[in-house]
Design an enzyme around this catalytic site. Sequence first.
Site, PDB file in Angstrom:
ATOM      1  N   HIS A 126      -6.420  -0.283   6.935  1.00 27.76           N
ATOM      2  CA  HIS A 126      -6.329  -1.023   8.200  1.00 27.76           C
ATOM      3  C   HIS A 126      -7.653  -0.991   8.996  1.00 27.76           C
ATOM      4  O   HIS A 126      -8.137  -2.011   9.466  1.00 27.76           O
ATOM      5  CB  HIS A 126      -5.217  -0.461   9.093  1.00 27.76           C
ATOM      6  CG  HIS A 126      -3.876  -0.396   8.425  1.00 27.76           C
ATOM      7  ND1 HIS A 126      -3.436  -1.363   7.554  1.00 27.76           N
ATOM      8  CD2 HIS A 126      -2.863   0.519   8.504  1.00 27.76           C
ATOM      9  CE1 HIS A 126      -2.214  -1.043   7.128  1.00 27.76           C
ATOM     10  NE2 HIS A 126      -1.857   0.095   7.684  1.00 27.76           N
ATOM     11  N   LYS A 180       0.845  -1.178   0.000  1.00 28.10           N
ATOM     12  CA  LYS A 180       0.000   0.000   0.000  1.00 28.10           C
ATOM     13  C   LYS A 180       0.898   1.252   0.000  1.00 28.10           C
ATOM     14  O   LYS A 180       2.058   1.116   0.387  1.00 28.10           O
ATOM     15  CB  LYS A 180      -0.963  -0.008   1.179  1.00 28.10           C
ATOM     16  CG  LYS A 180      -0.292   0.159   2.550  1.00 28.10           C
ATOM     17  CD  LYS A 180      -1.312   0.260   3.639  1.00 28.10           C
ATOM     18  CE  LYS A 180      -1.575   1.661   4.093  1.00 28.10           C
ATOM     19  NZ  LYS A 180      -0.485   2.314   4.828  1.00 28.10           N
TER      20      LYS A 180
HETATM   21  C1  BG6 Z   1       1.274   1.987   8.041  1.00 30.74           C
HETATM   22  C2  BG6 Z   1       1.108   3.472   7.890  1.00 30.74           C
HETATM   23  O1  BG6 Z   1       0.503   1.307   7.084  1.00 30.74           O
HETATM   24  O2  BG6 Z   1       0.864   1.590   9.346  1.00 30.74           O
HETATM   25  C3  BG6 Z   1       1.893   4.214   8.966  1.00 30.74           C
HETATM   26  O3  BG6 Z   1       1.576   3.866   6.606  1.00 30.74           O
HETATM   27  C4  BG6 Z   1       1.524   3.703  10.331  1.00 30.74           C
HETATM   28  O4  BG6 Z   1       1.661   5.620   8.888  1.00 30.74           O
HETATM   29  C5  BG6 Z   1       1.617   2.188  10.392  1.00 30.74           C
HETATM   30  O5  BG6 Z   1       2.416   4.289  11.265  1.00 30.74           O
HETATM   31  C6  BG6 Z   1       1.076   1.667  11.710  1.00 30.74           C
HETATM   32  O6  BG6 Z   1       1.344   0.307  11.789  1.00 30.74           O
HETATM   33  P1  BG6 Z   1       1.608  -0.411  13.200  1.00 30.74           P
HETATM   34  O7  BG6 Z   1       1.816  -1.830  12.836  1.00 30.74           O
HETATM   35  O8  BG6 Z   1       2.841   0.243  13.763  1.00 30.74           O
HETATM   36  O9  BG6 Z   1       0.404  -0.149  14.034  1.00 30.74           O
END
Ligand code: BG6
Length: 484
Positions: free
Chosen positions: A234, A142
Amino acid sequence: MSKTHNFELVIFGGTGDLVTRKLIPSLYSAHFHGNLPANSRIIALGRKSLTKEEYCQYALDKAKLAKVEIDTRQWEKFAKLLDYQILEAGNLPDFEALKSNINTDINNIFYLSTAPNLFKTICENLAKVGLNHGKSRLVLEKPLGHDLKTAKDINDFVATYFKEDQIFRIDHYLGKESVQNLMAIRFGNTLFEALWRRQWISSIQITIAENLGVGTRGDFYNETGALRDMLQNHLLQLLCIVAMEPPFALDADTVRNEKLKVLQSLKPLHEDSVLNDVVSGQYKSGIDNGEPVRGYVEEDNVPESSTTETFVSLKAEIQNWRWAGVPFYLRTGKRLSHQVAEIVVQFKDIPCKIFPFSANNFANRLIIRLQPEETVQLYFLAKRPGDTNELQPVYLDLDFNKMFTNERRTGGYERLLLDVIRGKLTLFVRRDEQEAAWQWVEPILTTWKKLNITPKLYGAGTWGPAASSALLARDGVSWHEELE
Ligand code: BG6
């Protein structure tokens, strides 16, 4: 654990941040735990002029910087699987050289960890040299597109060269243990299913809050914003898992069909509902853990006049028999008070109260925390000890780390990479799911643009703009932390 087949994994953007911070360390970890076949290969591609040895050293330095624990002897063995090749995405001879460097009789995995504007050229050139063959798999990072149209464009041209079952669209949240456990909690137990519906649930909150700011990713983030970076993918994927009907099996299409139905049953947004039910915010300077931190527009590579949102919260509704009338409140943001991802299921109040009860507005609540700890808490009322009939809230508290002390918890990327290697698509996003998610968020993007809606400022280290609390207060609800 199912068998992992030999493979050639080719990573475009091999010197980039994601590759050196996440992918190589995940592959190293898979190797360390004996999950990579000894005669597989990982070929990183990049424009930097490096030898194989220099790349291995570069990857090792970066892994150490990312605080990955390295066992020197194991790394030396792992480094034997690593190779590096210089490649310009637009230069066909580089692709010919790549083809002559890999064994096309085994699975060839092409991981595109580059800016999406290079996807087309890369796919075309792979096809020109015949690398889109029956044993090829394509992994797409992504952001896949900037809106519905650009996402469709990417999907269309990728589909010219690869079949849908060769395409692995990554959403790393789906690789997290805790997110898979969410499915297990729902569909491996009888306990919740009977209650998991509009008759018993009054609202559901899904939060992914980050404590950090945009860090060194100002350039990327300023073009993206929280809605595209987190909510479209997400958060909506979590919503799907929370709200989907029980799939009859765990194969890719059965699970993805059910997730798709959730996205398709989301009540469409329009200008009025965007104005009423969506809040955007941007962090200003503040205090985090006692330290002063910069505001978003003071971050590196962010223009002072930026109106990019670093926070978004909204109310969604699912129009089906299970969920009609139950609000789903989704929220994500950077520089918030805590780093936490959790799902809060608020049950309805009891029909009549026969006990004297001191705490106001209490009803059963289930809190599934996905990170940083993985816990499940079930709040209910119990009688206070002694000569009284008074009740007080108590909770059952399950900590999965304490429950499974001997098992290793596989990181999100490691699990997803192993699934690509094994050809398992369940934890990847299908084209129709991805486009349905874009379609649903599209009115937010167009309304913000048309009406020139700018994000409301919030202090770093808080839970976002006051309007986000007001969004729930209107329905007589509060964000979880406001109840504590
Ligand atoms: C990513 C985003 O997909 O997910 C980031 O681009 C974000 O901005 C990250 O910080 C968060 O992922 P996790 O696994 O650290 O919660």
